[in-house]
Design an enzyme around this catalytic site. Structure first.
Site, mmCIF file in Angstrom:
data_model
loop_
_atom_site.group_PDB
_atom_site.id
_atom_site.type_symbol
_atom_site.label_atom_id
_atom_site.label_comp_id
_atom_site.label_asym_id
_atom_site.label_seq_id
_atom_site.Cartn_x
_atom_site.Cartn_y
_atom_site.Cartn_z
ATOM 1 N N ASP A 1 41.837 32.298 37.352
ATOM 2 C CA ASP A 1 42.381 33.230 38.330
ATOM 3 C C ASP A 1 42.162 32.594 39.707
ATOM 4 O OD1 ASP A 1 43.235 35.702 39.549
ATOM 5 O OD2 ASP A 1 41.121 36.124 39.923
ATOM 6 N N ASP B 1 42.198 34.721 43.368
ATOM 7 C CA ASP B 1 41.454 35.582 44.283
ATOM 8 C C ASP B 1 40.104 35.987 43.697
ATOM 9 O OD1 ASP B 1 43.385 35.649 46.301
ATOM 10 O OD2 ASP B 1 44.451 37.324 45.387
#
Length: 242
Positions: free
Chosen positions: A9, A11
């Site tokens: 991922d 963020d």
């Protein structure tokens, strides 16, 4: 062929902030935008925020610099150093509900874009005014994910695509933090590993699933506070030649 697939991922996983909030810092959003999406999806809300930022005079170079200055999460630089030394063993992909403009800008600024075979993120580009425009990644039927992106669908289709190309991974590793990282982690097998950031939604959801339905979540779970812990786990894995 690489032996392992490593999925990231963006963020609050690779970077230590939410990039959508980062580009808004120090700017007083108008009342309709201040309280988040109302009657629309988050992706549509961010389309409006980015348009407003453009209207306030935020130029493309300034916007790119904001993304480039996102701080990496603890230990991520060390993890990238490790992966750079073993790039023949690990295939890296990134799946993010941010936007491809910001993600690519940060990866290039950090000098690690070449480590990633694929980046999956919401399409974004500059229009004739120099405003950053944002779109949804795809449509899907998953009831757990936001309407613009289901990471489980993306990961599943990627694994199928690589299988058609005669690439079968010995193990899949998933490093994430958010609720939308819990959904793709659900397709991991017993040989695979989920690395949820400790205390974040992905970690809590895995714990709840393990308590309510023991054995349903198959992957090994290794929570982390610093990505150095991820690097150490992978290093030990290579040492054992697993």
């Amino acid at each position: 062929s690489p032996r392992f697939l490593l999925v990231f991922d963006f963020d609050e996983t690779l970077v230590d902030e939410n990039s959508d909030e980062w580009v808004q810092q120090g700017r007083a959003l108008p009342e309709p935008l201040r309280h988040g999406p109302r009657g629309s999806s988050y992706n549509q809300h961010m389309q409006q925020v980015l348009a407003w930022l453009g209207e306030q005079g935020l130029r493309p170079a300034e916007l790119r610099a904001l993304y480039e200055n996102l701080p990496l999460a603890p230990g991520v630089a060390e993890l990238f150093q490790f992966l750079g030394k073993h790039r023949q063993l690990f295939e890296l992909v990134l799946i993010s509900d941010a936007n491809v403009f910001g993600v690519e800008a940060k990866l290039r600024a950090a000098g690690v874009r070449s480590l990633f075979r694929k980046v999956f993120s919401n399409p974004a580009g500059l229009d004739r005014r120099g405003f950053l425009t944002l779109g949804p990644y795809h449509s899907h039927k998953c009831l757990e994910c936001p309407p613009n992106m289901c990471k489980r669908k993306i990961l599943g289709e990627y694994l199928e695509e690589r299988a058609r190309e005669d690439v079968e991974f010995q193990r899949v590793f998933y490093v994430g933090d958010g609720a939308n990282d819990f959904c793709p982690a659900g397709i991991l097998r017993a040989a695979d590993v989920a690395f949820p950031r400790k205390g974040f939604p992905m970690h809590r959801l895995i714990q709840e699933r393990q308590e309510k339905q023991p054995g349903l979540f198959q992957a090994t779970v290794v929570p982390w506070e610093s990505a150095v812990e991820v690097a150490r786990y992978l290093q030990e894995l290579l040492r054992r030649k697993c």
